[in-house]
Design a protein around this motif. Structure first.
Motif, PDB file in Angstrom:
ATOM      1  N   UNK A  15       0.799  -1.215   0.000  1.00 48.26           N
ATOM      2  CA  UNK A  15       0.000   0.000   0.000  1.00 48.26           C
ATOM      3  C   UNK A  15       0.836   1.272   0.000  1.00 48.26           C
ATOM      4  N   UNK A  16       2.166   1.127   0.043  1.00 48.77           N
ATOM      5  CA  UNK A  16       3.028   2.304  -0.030  1.00 48.77           C
ATOM      6  C   UNK A  16       3.172   2.697  -1.491  1.00 48.77           C
ATOM      7  N   UNK A  17       2.958   3.958  -1.810  1.00 47.48           N
ATOM      8  CA  UNK A  17       3.172   4.420  -3.175  1.00 47.48           C
ATOM      9  C   UNK A  17       4.437   5.250  -3.209  1.00 47.48           C
ATOM     10  N   UNK A  18       5.394   4.866  -4.039  1.00 44.26           N
ATOM     11  CA  UNK A  18       6.659   5.574  -4.115  1.00 44.26           C
ATOM     12  C   UNK A  18       6.745   6.309  -5.441  1.00 44.26           C
ATOM     13  N   UNK A  19       7.434   7.465  -5.474  1.00 45.45           N
ATOM     14  CA  UNK A  19       7.729   8.138  -6.723  1.00 45.45           C
ATOM     15  C   UNK A  19       9.227   8.321  -6.788  1.00 45.45           C
ATOM     16  N   UNK A 129      -4.160  -8.330  -7.243  1.00 49.33           N
ATOM     17  CA  UNK A 129      -2.851  -7.794  -7.616  1.00 49.33           C
ATOM     18  C   UNK A 129      -2.944  -7.055  -8.949  1.00 49.33           C
ATOM     19  N   UNK A 130      -3.660  -7.620  -9.901  1.00 50.93           N
ATOM     20  CA  UNK A 130      -3.829  -6.995 -11.218  1.00 50.93           C
ATOM     21  C   UNK A 130      -4.563  -5.663 -11.088  1.00 50.93           C
ATOM     22  N   UNK A 131      -5.564  -5.628 -10.194  1.00 45.95           N
ATOM     23  CA  UNK A 131      -6.303  -4.380  -9.968  1.00 45.95           C
ATOM     24  C   UNK A 131      -5.384  -3.325  -9.365  1.00 45.95           C
ATOM     25  N   UNK A 136      -4.703   0.892  -8.801  1.00 45.42           N
ATOM     26  CA  UNK A 136      -4.164   1.448  -7.565  1.00 45.42           C
ATOM     27  C   UNK A 136      -4.797   0.799  -6.355  1.00 45.42           C
ATOM     28  N   UNK A 137      -4.423   1.276  -5.191  1.00 44.20           N
ATOM     29  CA  UNK A 137      -4.889   0.697  -3.928  1.00 44.20           C
ATOM     30  C   UNK A 137      -5.738   1.713  -3.187  1.00 44.20           C
ATOM     31  N   UNK A 138      -6.931   1.287  -2.769  1.00 45.97           N
ATOM     32  CA  UNK A 138      -7.779   2.140  -1.957  1.00 45.97           C
ATOM     33  C   UNK A 138      -7.356   1.974  -0.507  1.00 45.97           C
ATOM     34  N   UNK A 139      -6.766   3.008   0.069  1.00 46.56           N
ATOM     35  CA  UNK A 139      -6.287   2.963   1.454  1.00 46.56           C
ATOM     36  C   UNK A 139      -7.050   3.990   2.261  1.00 46.56           C
ATOM     37  N   UNK A 140      -8.018   3.506   3.056  1.00 48.22           N
ATOM     38  CA  UNK A 140      -8.937   4.361   3.785  1.00 48.22           C
ATOM     39  C   UNK A 140      -9.625   5.302   2.798  1.00 48.22           C
ATOM     40  N   UNK A 141      -9.377   6.612   2.896  1.00 48.10           N
ATOM     41  CA  UNK A 141     -10.054   7.556   2.012  1.00 48.10           C
ATOM     42  C   UNK A 141      -9.153   8.026   0.870  1.00 48.10           C
ATOM     43  N   UNK A 145      -1.907   5.793  -6.666  1.00 46.08           N
ATOM     44  CA  UNK A 145      -1.806   5.599  -8.119  1.00 46.08           C
ATOM     45  C   UNK A 145      -1.655   4.121  -8.472  1.00 46.08           C
ATOM     46  N   UNK A 146      -1.939   3.805  -9.733  1.00 50.64           N
ATOM     47  CA  UNK A 146      -1.722   2.441 -10.216  1.00 50.64           C
ATOM     48  C   UNK A 146      -0.260   2.052  -9.978  1.00 50.64           C
ATOM     49  N   UNK A 147      -0.036   0.877  -9.445  1.00 52.95           N
ATOM     50  CA  UNK A 147       1.322   0.487  -9.068  1.00 52.95           C
ATOM     51  C   UNK A 147       2.261   0.341 -10.259  1.00 52.95           C
ATOM     52  N   UNK A 148       1.705   0.095 -11.445  1.00 56.29           N
ATOM     53  CA  UNK A 148       2.589  -0.033 -12.603  1.00 56.29           C
ATOM     54  C   UNK A 148       3.294   1.285 -12.904  1.00 56.29           C
ATOM     55  N   UNK A 149       2.679   2.411 -12.523  1.00 59.14           N
ATOM     56  CA  UNK A 149       3.297   3.713 -12.747  1.00 59.14           C
ATOM     57  C   UNK A 149       4.549   3.880 -11.894  1.00 59.14           C
TER      58      UNK A 149
END
Length: 391
Positions: A15-19, A129-131, A136-141, A145-149
C-alpha cells in the motif's frame, strides 16, 4: 504479506506508493536467486529491494542529520524494530535478500510439508494484484496511483509483483496452517490452543453513552458541549445501577439489556460484544485496565475522556472458559487464534531456514543500488514538493 516479518504484513507493504526517477534498471527477465526447486525473476528482487528501501527510509527519518534533499542517509547507521544497527544501504540489501530467500524457503517447505492451497483463493489474490497494478490501492479515504506507474520503471513486472504479493500471501498462509495444523510437523493440539485462548483472551460486552451533546452554530460549525452535571449524574446512576444488578443481585446481561431497551424505548438496542487478546484490547488502555480488574460475569462502569469529549461505558466480562467451548469450534476463529499463538514462532522458523537453504545468487543482483529509488524532497514548511533530478 512479507514472509520474513510476520503474517499479514506484506499487504501493508504494497500500500506504499513511491515516486522516483529510474537509474540503470534492467528490464530483462534474468533471475535473481534460485534453488533446485524455484527461480526468482530479477523483478522480484527489485520489488523486495524497493520495500526494504521504504522501511529503511522510515528509520532514517528519525535520525539527527537526516536530509530529505540528499541521499546521504543511505550511508547513515539506522536501527530497525528489532534493535539491529546497520548502515542503511547494507540493511536494505540484506533485507531484500532475506525476503527473497524466505520466498524460496516457503516454496521448499510447501513441498516438504505437503502443503496445498486453494486455487480459487490464489486466483482471487492474483485478480486483486492486477487491480492494484492497473488501478491502484484504496487505502482508507485515499486512492494511491496504479502500481505499474511506480514499479514498471524499475524493472518490476506485473508477474513479479503478483508473485510477491499473491503467491506468497497464499502459500505462506497454507504453509503456516499445515505446519501447525493437524498432522503438521509442529502440530498444535486442541488443549494447547484452548489454554492459550483462555490465558490470553478476554470476552466482554459493553454499552456506551456520550457525556456531551453535539451542537451546530449559525455558521454551520459543529462542536460538542459537555452535558450538565445533573444529566451526567443521571446517566452514571443508570449504568451503575445495571452493574449493581449484575454484581449484587445476580441478574444476567440479558436482564440488563431488557431493562436498557425499556428505559431507552428502543427494542433494537444490543450490547457490543468483542473477543480479543487482552494485551491488544481495541478499546484502549482505560478499557483494558477495567477488564483486568473485573471478575468473570461481573460488570463495571468507566468514564473515558473529559468534558466535551467524555464517554461513559458499562462493561460486562464473560467467563473466557465458557466462551472457549463455542468460540474455538468456529474454523476461522480457531485459525485466527492459532495465528496469534504461533505467528512470531513461524517468523523465526522461516528466518532460521533462510540460513540453511542452499541457493544460487545471480551476480547481477549486486548491480542494483538502493539509490535508484531516491527522489529528493525539498524541506519546507509548506506541503512537501518533489525536486526534479536535473535541478
Amino acid at each position: 504479506m512479507k514472509p520474513s516479518i510476520k503474517l499479514g504484513s506484506l499487504l501493508l507493504a504494497i500500500m506504499m506508493a513511491f515516486t522516483a526517477v529510474a537509474a540503470g534498471c534492467s528490464f530483462n527477465k534474468e533471475w535473481s536467486y534460485k534453488t533446485s526447486e524455484k527461480e526468482l525473476p530479477i523483478g522480484v528482487y527489485i520489488y523486495c529491494l524497493n520495500n526494504a528501501y521504504a522501511t529503511a527510509k522510515g528509520y532514517a527519518e528519525k535520525l539527527d542529520g537526516y536530509d530529505s534533499e540528499k541521499d546521504s542517509w543511505l550511508d547513515m547507521e539506522i536501527t530497525d524494530d528489532d534493535g539491529n544497527k546497520e548502515v542503511a544501504r547494507k540493511w536494505i540489501k540484506d533485507k531484500a535478500q532475506e525476503t527473497c530467500l524466505t520466498f524460496l524457503v516457503i516454496e521448499e517447505q510447501m513441498k516438504a510439508e505437503k502443503a496445498t492451497y486453494d486455487e480459487a483463493n490464489l486466483e482471487n489474490y492474483q485478480k486483486q494484484a492486477k487491480q492494484y497494478w492497473e488501478v491502484g490501492v484504496q487505502q482508507q479515504y485515499q486512492q494511491t496511483p496504479a502500481l505499474n506507474l511506480t514499479y514498471a520503471k524499475y524493472g518490476i513486472s506485473l508477474e513479479s509483483f503478483s508473485y510477491s504479493y499473491a503467491d506468497m500471501n497464499v502459500k505462506q498462509e497454507a504453509l503456516f496452517y499445515t505446519v501447525y495444523g493437524k498432522g503438521g510437523s509442529k502440530e498444535v493440539k486442541d488443549d494447547e490452543l484452548n489454554k492459550f485462548f483462555t490465558d490470553k483472551y478476554v470476552s466482554y460486552s459493553y454499552y456506551s453513552a456520550p457525556l456531551y451533546t453535539a451542537t451546530t452554530d449559525e455558521a454551520g460549525q459543529q462542536s460538542n458541549v459537555a452535558m450538565s452535571d445533573k444529566k451526567i449524574k443521571e446517566l452514571k446512576d443508570q449504568f451503575n445501577g445495571y452493574a449493581k444488578d449484575i454484581n449484587d443481585k445476580g441478574k444476567s446481561l440479558d436482564d440488563v439489556n431488557k431493562a436498557y431497551q425499556k428505559k431507552s424505548n428502543d427494542k433494537t438496542i444490543e450490547p457490543t460484544k468483542n473477543t480479543e487478546q487482552l494485551e491488544k484490547v481495541s478499546m484502549g488502555d482505560d478499557f483494558k485496565k477495567a477488564l483486568e480488574k473485573l471478575g468473570n460475569k461481573k460488570a463495571t462502569t468507566i468514564t473515558v475522556g473529559e468534558k466535551e469529549n467524555a464517554m461513559l461505558y458499562f462493561i460486562y466480562k464473560d467467563n473466557i472458559k465458557d466462551v472457549a467451548k463455542t468460540y474455538l469450534k468456529d474454523g476461522q476463529q480457531k485459525k485466527t487464534v492459532l495465528a496469534a499463538m504461533k505467528s512470531e514462532e513461524f517468523t523465526k522458523y522461516l528466518k532460521d531456514l533462510t540460513k540453511e537453504i542452499k541457493y544460487e545468487k545471480n551476480s547481477a543482483v549486486d548491480g542494483y543500488d538502493p539509490k535508484m529509488f531516491f527522489e529528493p524532497v525539498k524541506a519546507t514548511t509548506a506541503p512537501a514538493t518533489t525536486v526534479s533530478s536535473d535541478e
